[in-house]
Design a protein around this motif. Structure first.
Motif, PDB file in Angstrom:
ATOM      1  N   ARG A  44       0.831  -1.204   0.000  1.00 57.40           N
ATOM      2  CA  ARG A  44       0.000   0.000   0.000  1.00 57.40           C
ATOM      3  C   ARG A  44       0.872   1.264   0.000  1.00 57.40           C
ATOM      4  NH1 ARG A  44      -3.312  -1.521   3.351  1.00 57.40           N
ATOM      5  NH2 ARG A  44      -5.122  -1.828   2.020  1.00 57.40           N
ATOM      6  N   GLY A  45       1.975   1.224   0.757  1.00 52.81           N
ATOM      7  CA  GLY A  45       2.890   2.353   0.745  1.00 52.81           C
ATOM      8  C   GLY A  45       3.513   2.572  -0.629  1.00 52.81           C
ATOM      9  N   LEU A  46       3.890   1.484  -1.300  1.00 49.86           N
ATOM     10  CA  LEU A  46       4.437   1.606  -2.652  1.00 49.86           C
ATOM     11  C   LEU A  46       3.386   2.119  -3.628  1.00 49.86           C
ATOM     12  CD1 LEU A  46       6.560  -1.677  -2.898  1.00 49.86           C
ATOM     13  CD2 LEU A  46       7.406   0.669  -2.696  1.00 49.86           C
ATOM     14  N   ALA A  47       2.133   1.712  -3.420  1.00 49.96           N
ATOM     15  CA  ALA A  47       1.054   2.183  -4.294  1.00 49.96           C
ATOM     16  C   ALA A  47       0.833   3.684  -4.124  1.00 49.96           C
ATOM     17  CB  ALA A  47      -0.233   1.409  -3.996  1.00 49.96           C
ATOM     18  N   ILE A  48       0.922   4.176  -2.896  1.00 51.89           N
ATOM     19  CA  ILE A  48       0.797   5.624  -2.662  1.00 51.89           C
ATOM     20  C   ILE A  48       1.948   6.374  -3.326  1.00 51.89           C
ATOM     21  CG2 ILE A  48       0.809   7.414  -0.877  1.00 51.89           C
ATOM     22  CD1 ILE A  48      -0.570   5.407   0.978  1.00 51.89           C
ATOM     23  N   PHE A  49       3.158   5.832  -3.197  1.00 52.52           N
ATOM     24  CA  PHE A  49       4.318   6.449  -3.842  1.00 52.52           C
ATOM     25  C   PHE A  49       4.161   6.420  -5.359  1.00 52.52           C
ATOM     26  CE2 PHE A  49       9.014   6.177  -4.932  1.00 52.52           C
ATOM     27  CZ  PHE A  49       9.230   7.532  -4.735  1.00 52.52           C
ATOM     28  N   ASP A  50       3.579   5.340  -5.885  1.00 53.04           N
ATOM     29  CA  ASP A  50       3.309   5.223  -7.316  1.00 53.04           C
ATOM     30  C   ASP A  50       2.378   6.344  -7.772  1.00 53.04           C
ATOM     31  OD1 ASP A  50       3.064   3.109  -9.825  1.00 53.04           O
ATOM     32  OD2 ASP A  50       1.153   4.104  -9.418  1.00 53.04           O
ATOM     33  N   PHE A  51       1.341   6.605  -6.985  1.00 50.90           N
ATOM     34  CA  PHE A  51       0.379   7.660  -7.341  1.00 50.90           C
ATOM     35  C   PHE A  51       1.062   9.030  -7.363  1.00 50.90           C
ATOM     36  CE2 PHE A  51      -2.889  10.799  -6.202  1.00 50.90           C
ATOM     37  CZ  PHE A  51      -3.845  10.533  -7.181  1.00 50.90           C
TER      38      PHE A  51
END
Length: 207
Positions: A44-51
């Motif tokens: 989830r943290g990587l997904a936020i960084f992706d966004f």
């Protein structure tokens, strides 16, 4: 009678041990399933960084498109009827650059909802697989456009005496500054796209 009671006690002991073993297994199973929350939190943290990276790449690609697409300078000599003019569409490489970065900007806008889905449901691997494939295609497209434009910008600054290509940036200074900034912004977008591909690869590996 006492012999019968001792026999009953002997039968109950294995049952209690069996229940204890079953209880121990249940506890171990629950502990193993609970430990998966850390991996979900990382994804989830990587997904936020992706966004966030997609928003930054959108700003860079859109800025490059606007800067190159509005590059235009006219030099006046003697009268307004005798002019030298430099526009981005005078060179096919610059036109391709604008098209490539415009496509990348549109793709980034469309990819934002998928990135949000990855934040809400990080365990879904299909969305991440789709993003990594499309990100890789757009990396190739934007890299080609930026590379072609960078070659023309270099010739505009330095020229080439072997083929009688005259450096025009001494006359068209504003035009050259604008197209040079557009190329730099496009290469920043390429770097951000590469980071997006790496993040998607890491998330897929953890799945």
């Amino acid at each position: 009678m006492s012999l019968h009671e001792s026999t009953t006690i002997t039968i109950q002991e294995p049952k209690s041990e069996t229940r204890a073993k079953v209880g121990t297994k249940n506890v171990k199973f629950l502990g193993a399933s609970g430990g998966g929350g850390g991996g979900g939190g990382l994804k989830r943290g990587l997904a936020i960084f992706d966004f966030i990276l997609r928003l930054a790449a959108l700003a860079a690609a859109l800025g490059a498109t606007i800067a190159m697409g509005t590059s235009d300078q006219t030099l006046n000599f003697f009268t307004q009827f005798f002019q030298f003019r430099a526009r981005f569409d005078d060179l096919p490489a610059f036109s391709f650059f604008v098209a490539a970065n415009a496509v990348a900007s549109g793709y980034l806008v469309l990819s934002l909802p998928f990135s949000i889905v990855s934040i809400v449901r990080p365990q879904i691997g299909g969305v991440r697989l789709l993003l990594i494939i499309l990100d890789t295609v757009v990396v190739a497209l934007v890299s080609a456009g930026a590379g072609a434009a960078a070659a023309i910008v270099y010739l505009a600054h330095q020229g080439n005496t072997k083929i009688n290509w005259v450096a025009i940036c001494q006359q068209f200074g504003s035009f050259c500054e604008r197209v040079s900034g557009a190329v730099v912004a496009s290469f920043i977008a390429v770097f951000l796209f590469i980071l997006l591909v790496v993040i998607s690869a890491v998330c897929l590996r953890r799945n």
